[in-house]
Design a protein around this motif. Structure first.
Motif, PDB file in Angstrom:
ATOM      1  N   ASP A   5       0.843  -1.230  -0.110  1.00 17.73           N
ATOM      2  CA  ASP A   5       0.033  -0.186  -0.086  1.00 17.73           C
ATOM      3  C   ASP A   5       0.883   1.258  -0.013  1.00 17.73           C
ATOM      4  O   ASP A   5       0.574   2.418  -0.723  1.00 17.73           O
ATOM      5  CB  ASP A   5      -1.086   0.085   1.056  1.00 17.73           C
ATOM      6  N   SER A   6       1.761   1.078   0.705  1.00 17.21           N
ATOM      7  CA  SER A   6       2.865   2.458   0.762  1.00 17.21           C
ATOM      8  C   SER A   6       4.051   2.000   1.502  1.00 17.21           C
ATOM      9  O   SER A   6       4.416   0.920   1.760  1.00 17.21           O
ATOM     10  CB  SER A   6       2.205   3.597   1.655  1.00 17.21           C
ATOM     11  N   VAL A   7       5.155   2.760   0.921  1.00 17.04           N
ATOM     12  CA  VAL A   7       6.495   2.845   1.449  1.00 17.04           C
ATOM     13  C   VAL A   7       6.783   3.660   2.391  1.00 17.04           C
ATOM     14  O   VAL A   7       6.758   4.656   1.846  1.00 17.04           O
ATOM     15  CB  VAL A   7       7.472   2.538   0.098  1.00 17.04           C
ATOM     16  N   VAL A   8       7.443   3.533   3.301  1.00 24.37           N
ATOM     17  CA  VAL A   8       7.571   4.438   4.590  1.00 24.37           C
ATOM     18  C   VAL A   8       9.198   4.416   4.559  1.00 24.37           C
ATOM     19  O   VAL A   8       9.811   3.462   4.759  1.00 24.37           O
ATOM     20  CB  VAL A   8       7.230   4.013   5.766  1.00 24.37           C
ATOM     21  N   LEU A   9       9.982   5.578   4.271  1.00 22.32           N
ATOM     22  CA  LEU A   9      11.311   5.983   4.381  1.00 22.32           C
ATOM     23  C   LEU A   9      11.649   6.409   5.617  1.00 22.32           C
ATOM     24  O   LEU A   9      11.018   7.376   6.138  1.00 22.32           O
ATOM     25  CB  LEU A   9      11.571   6.642   3.248  1.00 22.32           C
ATOM     26  N   GLU A  10      12.471   5.881   6.528  1.00 20.53           N
ATOM     27  CA  GLU A  10      12.934   6.183   7.662  1.00 20.53           C
ATOM     28  C   GLU A  10      14.178   7.246   7.751  1.00 20.53           C
ATOM     29  O   GLU A  10      15.178   6.787   7.096  1.00 20.53           O
ATOM     30  CB  GLU A  10      13.071   4.967   8.861  1.00 20.53           C
ATOM     31  N   VAL A  11      14.015   8.250   8.079  1.00 20.89           N
ATOM     32  CA  VAL A  11      15.094   9.199   7.892  1.00 20.89           C
ATOM     33  C   VAL A  11      15.112  10.048   9.098  1.00 20.89           C
ATOM     34  O   VAL A  11      14.492  10.166  10.003  1.00 20.89           O
ATOM     35  CB  VAL A  11      14.296  10.419   6.698  1.00 20.89           C
ATOM     36  N   ALA A  12      16.436  10.917   9.002  1.00 23.20           N
ATOM     37  CA  ALA A  12      16.800  11.624   9.979  1.00 23.20           C
ATOM     38  C   ALA A  12      16.090  13.099  10.264  1.00 23.20           C
ATOM     39  O   ALA A  12      15.831  13.457  11.312  1.00 23.20           O
ATOM     40  CB  ALA A  12      18.292  11.946   9.989  1.00 23.20           C
ATOM     41  N   ASP A  13      15.752  13.287   9.064  1.00 26.85           N
ATOM     42  CA  ASP A  13      14.788  14.880   9.076  1.00 26.85           C
ATOM     43  C   ASP A  13      13.737  14.637   8.042  1.00 26.85           C
ATOM     44  O   ASP A  13      13.893  14.963   7.007  1.00 26.85           O
ATOM     45  CB  ASP A  13      15.996  15.790   8.546  1.00 26.85           C
ATOM     46  N   PRO A  14      12.458  14.137   8.822  1.00 22.09           N
ATOM     47  CA  PRO A  14      11.371  13.894   7.938  1.00 22.09           C
ATOM     48  C   PRO A  14      10.935  15.157   7.180  1.00 22.09           C
ATOM     49  O   PRO A  14      10.534  15.117   6.253  1.00 22.09           O
ATOM     50  CB  PRO A  14      10.231  13.349   9.021  1.00 22.09           C
ATOM     51  N   GLN A  15      11.004  16.376   7.590  1.00 23.34           N
ATOM     52  CA  GLN A  15      10.488  17.570   6.936  1.00 23.34           C
ATOM     53  C   GLN A  15      11.386  17.779   5.916  1.00 23.34           C
ATOM     54  O   GLN A  15      10.986  18.189   4.503  1.00 23.34           O
ATOM     55  CB  GLN A  15      10.533  18.832   8.022  1.00 23.34           C
ATOM     56  N   ALA A  16      12.869  17.715   5.929  1.00 20.53           N
ATOM     57  CA  ALA A  16      13.931  17.876   4.812  1.00 20.53           C
ATOM     58  C   ALA A  16      13.584  16.950   3.660  1.00 20.53           C
ATOM     59  O   ALA A  16      13.424  17.162   2.518  1.00 20.53           O
ATOM     60  CB  ALA A  16      14.955  18.033   5.281  1.00 20.53           C
ATOM     61  N   ALA A  17      13.247  15.677   4.111  1.00 19.64           N
ATOM     62  CA  ALA A  17      12.861  14.589   3.272  1.00 19.64           C
ATOM     63  C   ALA A  17      11.493  14.863   2.424  1.00 19.64           C
ATOM     64  O   ALA A  17      11.540  14.697   1.157  1.00 19.64           O
ATOM     65  CB  ALA A  17      12.947  13.117   3.813  1.00 19.64           C
ATOM     66  N   ALA A  18      10.670  15.318   3.190  1.00 20.81           N
ATOM     67  CA  ALA A  18       9.249  15.510   2.523  1.00 20.81           C
ATOM     68  C   ALA A  18       9.247  16.714   1.612  1.00 20.81           C
ATOM     69  O   ALA A  18       8.869  16.662   0.489  1.00 20.81           O
ATOM     70  CB  ALA A  18       8.189  15.907   3.641  1.00 20.81           C
ATOM     71  N   ARG A  19      10.072  17.791   1.837  1.00 23.09           N
ATOM     72  CA  ARG A  19      10.449  18.893   0.795  1.00 23.09           C
ATOM     73  C   ARG A  19      11.173  18.280  -0.384  1.00 23.09           C
ATOM     74  O   ARG A  19      10.873  18.657  -1.485  1.00 23.09           O
ATOM     75  CB  ARG A  19      11.331  19.938   1.546  1.00 23.09           C
ATOM     76  N   PHE A  20      12.160  17.265  -0.196  1.00 25.88           N
ATOM     77  CA  PHE A  20      12.754  16.866  -1.397  1.00 25.88           C
ATOM     78  C   PHE A  20      11.948  16.126  -2.125  1.00 25.88           C
ATOM     79  O   PHE A  20      11.755  16.169  -3.342  1.00 25.88           O
ATOM     80  CB  PHE A  20      13.915  15.922  -0.911  1.00 25.88           C
ATOM     81  N   TYR A  21      11.271  15.270  -1.647  1.00 18.15           N
ATOM     82  CA  TYR A  21      10.360  14.437  -2.467  1.00 18.15           C
ATOM     83  C   TYR A  21       9.324  15.209  -3.426  1.00 18.15           C
ATOM     84  O   TYR A  21       8.951  14.831  -4.384  1.00 18.15           O
ATOM     85  CB  TYR A  21       9.740  13.184  -1.653  1.00 18.15           C
TER      86      TYR A  21
END
Length: 210
Positions: A5-21
């Motif tokens: 259903d979905s892929v969850v990427l575990e990251v150090a900085d979720p806000q920065a990762a969300a902005r990148f994607y």
């Protein structure tokens, strides 16, 4: 038929990762999510995500957007026997392949994505294939102990299996890696972990913004 259903990427900085994607790929947040994790992880994490598009110009557009948003090039986009594509590493460390089977453009260039594919690098493709079939996945393509592709609905992430060392070579990175995969998959069949330690959780709805 079971599916991701979905892929969850575990990251150090979720806000920065969300902005990148959002800037690089404009991905549907119901299919690719991010959440905080400081779990130790070194080297190749054992998976890649692939954006399959309709023409070479779209590959270049997505590669360019990813690099502008902070990704690094692992393999520049180039022609091959199977089509055209390249590989980038996102700032959070996730490896992304961007590819098309088309040899030339046939329409206006866009950043539209036709298919999202998760390739798991596993030690024993046949054994992991059996594992997923026993949990309700339907095999769409299978090439012995080298590659398996499972069927998926139009809104699901497509799951494929590849030999770990072969996948690392395709991605342009060394095969060695330790620690967390920094990846969690959600679907109706969870929770469980597969033979290579990839973790599944039950599917959960995406919270509304605001």
């Amino acid at each position: 038929m079971n599916a991701i259903d979905s892929v969850v990427l575990e990251v150090a900085d979720p806000q920065a990762a969300a902005r990148f994607y959002s800037a690089a790929f404009a991905l549907d947040p119901s299919r690719v999510r991010v959440r905080a994790s400081e779990a130790p992880s070194t080297g190749f994490r054992g998976f890649t995500l692939s954006l399959v598009v309709s023409q070479p110009g779209n590959v270049d557009a997505l590669m360019g957007a990813a690099l502008d948003a902070g990704a690094t090039t692992l393999k520049p986009a180039s022609k091959s026997l199977w089509g055209y594509g390249g590989v980038v590493r996102a700032p959070d460390g996730t490896v992304w392949q961007i590819a098309t089977s088309a040899k030339k453009d046939t329409g206006p260039v866009t950043r539209d994505v036709d298919d999202l594919v998760l390739l798991l690098g596993v030690e024993d493709v046949k054994a992991v294939k059996r594992f997923y079939v026993e949990r309700g996945f339907t095999v769409a393509k299978s090439f012995g102990g080298k590659y398996v592709e499972f069927a998926a609905g139009p809104d699901s992430v497509r799951l494929s299996l590849y030999k770990r060392r072969g996948l690392a070579k395709v991605a342009g990175v060394p095969a060695e890696g330790t620690g967390s995969h920094r990846l969690v998959l959600t679907g109706a069949g969870g929770p469980f972990s597969d033979p290579d330690g990839f973790v599944w959780e039950p599917a959960t709805p995406v919270a509304a913004a605001g």
